[in-house]
Design a protein around this motif. Sequence first.
Motif, PDB file in Angstrom:
ATOM      1  N   ALA A 193     -47.982   0.891   2.793  1.00  0.00           N
ATOM      2  CA  ALA A 193     -47.701   2.118   2.050  1.00  0.00           C
ATOM      3  C   ALA A 193     -46.346   2.012   1.369  1.00  0.00           C
ATOM      4  CB  ALA A 193     -47.705   3.331   2.992  1.00  0.00           C
ATOM      5  N   PRO A 194     -46.250   2.434   0.108  1.00  0.00           N
ATOM      6  CA  PRO A 194     -44.927   2.497  -0.532  1.00  0.00           C
ATOM      7  C   PRO A 194     -44.084   3.584   0.123  1.00  0.00           C
ATOM      8  CG  PRO A 194     -46.601   3.485  -1.941  1.00  0.00           C
ATOM      9  CD  PRO A 194     -47.326   2.883  -0.787  1.00  0.00           C
ATOM     10  N   ALA A 195     -42.779   3.470  -0.007  1.00  0.00           N
ATOM     11  CA  ALA A 195     -41.870   4.392   0.676  1.00  0.00           C
ATOM     12  C   ALA A 195     -42.081   5.836   0.259  1.00  0.00           C
ATOM     13  CB  ALA A 195     -40.419   3.975   0.416  1.00  0.00           C
ATOM     14  N   TYR A 196     -42.545   6.063  -0.972  1.00  0.00           N
ATOM     15  CA  TYR A 196     -42.682   7.439  -1.441  1.00  0.00           C
ATOM     16  C   TYR A 196     -43.940   8.135  -0.914  1.00  0.00           C
ATOM     17  CZ  TYR A 196     -45.164   4.556  -4.917  1.00  0.00           C
ATOM     18  OH  TYR A 196     -45.954   3.622  -5.533  1.00  0.00           O
ATOM     19  N   SER A 197     -44.678   7.479  -0.016  1.00  0.00           N
ATOM     20  CA  SER A 197     -45.929   8.056   0.482  1.00  0.00           C
ATOM     21  C   SER A 197     -45.723   9.269   1.371  1.00  0.00           C
ATOM     22  CB  SER A 197     -46.714   6.996   1.262  1.00  0.00           C
ATOM     23  OG  SER A 197     -47.013   5.880   0.464  1.00  0.00           O
ATOM     24  N   PHE A 198     -44.611   9.299   2.113  1.00  0.00           N
ATOM     25  CA  PHE A 198     -44.446  10.305   3.163  1.00  0.00           C
ATOM     26  C   PHE A 198     -43.217  11.171   2.900  1.00  0.00           C
ATOM     27  CE2 PHE A 198     -46.032   6.310   5.246  1.00  0.00           C
ATOM     28  CZ  PHE A 198     -47.368   6.655   5.151  1.00  0.00           C
ATOM     29  N   GLY A 213     -35.711  -2.554  12.045  1.00  0.00           N
ATOM     30  CA  GLY A 213     -36.765  -1.683  12.565  1.00  0.00           C
ATOM     31  C   GLY A 213     -37.469  -0.891  11.500  1.00  0.00           C
ATOM     32  N   GLY A 214     -36.726  -0.386  10.508  1.00  0.00           N
ATOM     33  CA  GLY A 214     -37.339   0.392   9.439  1.00  0.00           C
ATOM     34  C   GLY A 214     -37.158   1.880   9.619  1.00  0.00           C
ATOM     35  N   VAL A 216     -43.212  -5.659  -1.639  1.00  0.00           N
ATOM     36  CA  VAL A 216     -41.799  -5.840  -1.272  1.00  0.00           C
ATOM     37  C   VAL A 216     -40.945  -6.217  -2.478  1.00  0.00           C
ATOM     38  CG1 VAL A 216     -40.193  -7.287   0.039  1.00  0.00           C
ATOM     39  CG2 VAL A 216     -42.254  -6.401   1.147  1.00  0.00           C
ATOM     40  N   GLU A 217     -41.440  -7.145  -3.282  1.00  0.00           N
ATOM     41  CA  GLU A 217     -40.642  -7.697  -4.382  1.00  0.00           C
ATOM     42  C   GLU A 217     -40.910  -7.019  -5.720  1.00  0.00           C
ATOM     43  OE1 GLU A 217     -41.151 -11.923  -4.422  1.00  0.00           O
ATOM     44  OE2 GLU A 217     -40.855 -12.121  -2.245  1.00  0.00           O
ATOM     45  N   GLY A 218     -42.004  -6.274  -5.788  1.00  0.00           N
ATOM     46  CA  GLY A 218     -42.380  -5.636  -7.038  1.00  0.00           C
ATOM     47  C   GLY A 218     -43.392  -6.468  -7.785  1.00  0.00           C
ATOM     48  N   ILE A 219     -44.169  -5.796  -8.645  1.00  0.00           N
ATOM     49  CA  ILE A 219     -45.205  -6.461  -9.419  1.00  0.00           C
ATOM     50  C   ILE A 219     -45.199  -5.850 -10.809  1.00  0.00           C
ATOM     51  CG2 ILE A 219     -46.960  -4.836  -8.617  1.00  0.00           C
ATOM     52  CD1 ILE A 219     -49.012  -7.071  -8.765  1.00  0.00           C
ATOM     53  N   PRO A 239     -41.386  -0.889   1.318  1.00  0.00           N
ATOM     54  CA  PRO A 239     -42.654  -0.356   1.832  1.00  0.00           C
ATOM     55  C   PRO A 239     -42.682  -0.260   3.345  1.00  0.00           C
ATOM     56  CG  PRO A 239     -42.911  -2.648   1.211  1.00  0.00           C
ATOM     57  CD  PRO A 239     -41.542  -2.228   0.743  1.00  0.00           C
ATOM     58  N   VAL A 240     -43.655   0.492   3.827  1.00  0.00           N
ATOM     59  CA  VAL A 240     -43.894   0.662   5.258  1.00  0.00           C
ATOM     60  C   VAL A 240     -45.189  -0.076   5.585  1.00  0.00           C
ATOM     61  CG1 VAL A 240     -44.119   2.335   7.121  1.00  0.00           C
ATOM     62  CG2 VAL A 240     -42.921   2.963   5.007  1.00  0.00           C
ATOM     63  N   VAL A 241     -45.221  -0.809   6.698  1.00  0.00           N
ATOM     64  CA  VAL A 241     -46.437  -1.505   7.105  1.00  0.00           C
ATOM     65  C   VAL A 241     -46.794  -1.110   8.532  1.00  0.00           C
ATOM     66  CG1 VAL A 241     -46.050  -3.444   5.543  1.00  0.00           C
ATOM     67  CG2 VAL A 241     -45.194  -3.573   7.896  1.00  0.00           C
TER      68      VAL A 241
END
Length: 612
Positions: free
Chosen positions: A461-466, A438-439, A509-512, A525-527
Amino acid sequence: MERKVRLICVILTAALLLALLLALLPGCAGEKEEDTITVYMWSAGLYDSYAPYIQSQLPDLDIQFVVGNNDLDFYKFLDQNGTLPDIITCRRFALHDAADLKDHLIDLSTSEEAGKIYDAYLSSFTNPDGTVNWLPLCGEVDGLVANRGLFEKYNIPMPTDYDSLVAACQAFEEVGVRGFVADFAYDYTCMEVLQGLSIPEITSMEGRIWRSAYEDPTDDTVTGLDAKIWPEAFDRMARFIEEVNIRPEDVELDYAPVINLFAEGKAAIIRAVGGNVIEFQKNGVDAVFLPYLGQNGEQWLLTYPQFQVAMSRELEQDDARQENAMRVLSVMLSEEAQNILSKGGDVVTYSQNLNLELSPHLDNLRPLLEQNHMYIRIASNDFFAASKEVVTKMLQREYTGRQAYQAFDAQLKAAQAAAGDAVLSVAQGYSNRFRPDGGNASWSVMANSLRECYGADVLIAPAYSFTGSVLKADYTEKQVGCMIMPNVLLAYRREMTGAELKETLKAYVEGIEGGFKPFNRGSLPVVSGISIRVGEEAGAYTLTKALLDGKEIKDTDTFRVTCLNTAAYMAPFLKDESRVFERAQQVVRKEWTAYITGGGSLAQPESYIKLR
């Protein structure tokens, strides 16, 4: 009867085995929310290497790293609504501001970690009753940075005391070079120059007595400025402004123009930190760090911890969780972790037997470190605000030293401003703990709401957004803004095909390369508008599916997509000029605040991820 007993035993055994199986499966009933240790970080910058290092040292622990706010008022709001994190970090800190949290935090005075800190610095974090709730990590050094090449070019002696500092600045002004400039657009610069010029006096017996009274969290009386050291400090600041020719328009100077003036040889001395010296040297500018130079001839480094850390007293209700949280704290304060914070060897230690490598470019600071001539700034919210307002008016020649002292004193004594009216009332709170099936419910609420705000089909959004949980509470306008991470989070928009969307999701998700790489479940991340399936193996994550309404997204589908990110982490996505993103004019925090205050509402959470 014997047969019934045997049957009952079989049933109980099967039930126990099922319970054990559920406990071992990720995301099932056995994975309790209480097993997670929450760490709130003051900046998204700690997500880069510091947080991944902590997780790597404690692979058996589920640690939820959240970017909170660099403001103790934020944690007071969380505490008032029953969600104080297990571990808190904050950079803007003063015991004065931490008073309301004191009884809700663990006393660390007898801990091994507190025992490593030099008494001279631990005293700045010790409550009158001897308890210690906050521990400092390595310190930033703040002072003056001089362009040695300019001094040699114009044959001007390098300053060694206050009088020679003034003489050097005046000599540079005569040859058309700014003697001293600083980014006075920022409250911290106003505050640090004001304090830096008077460190010998602030650290005197009278100064320590005043500061102890001001910082006393158990004293309900309002403490303003004292009548001896502070009038002299403001007179000294006023003289400095005139003697080195700080101009009224300098109140508008921010970081970049000051750095450029210095690098281009148009300014001889600036207020800066140790890291700036290292960067200047790398870029061919012969910069040297100078301490603050007292009028009595003493030299001091103004310092402040990279951040302070504390632990919630709620942990004392569960011995196992407290032990795990102490393990996290120990790693956070370890030599290896603090060296990570010292990316260029530009920090100093407050702890014994902690070997932090100091850059050779800062070798001239060693005598001051050995003498413990390190002053930890007074950094309450009141001091930040009053310094900005009063020093600005001093620079604009609206206040004399005496008038500035009186205005500052009055502002400290003034009753706290009203918190403001509620602009958002939340009837249903949501947890910000990540669940494999679920997330993160709280962050899903935020992502779904922002998707509506930006009019997008999909938001990533990356996890650190909120920051933290969506609470069942009334939010003021300031608190609404604090739901978005405090660093500069930006929104980038573009129409994408399904193939491009999956490529973008894969990078999140995997990084860049050059971007952010998730390092634990909570950093995924959150989608919004779609859902994703993610595989997990040996701490690495793989995007396996992207779904719309339960069906796999087709490469030929089209979507209006909004990506949230910091400019640095978004840079790899912007390299392809054939796929141009449009950047929103306002930062996300401002856009979000305007959306809510303009009548926008919170969306419902959705199940947006399944981790297998």
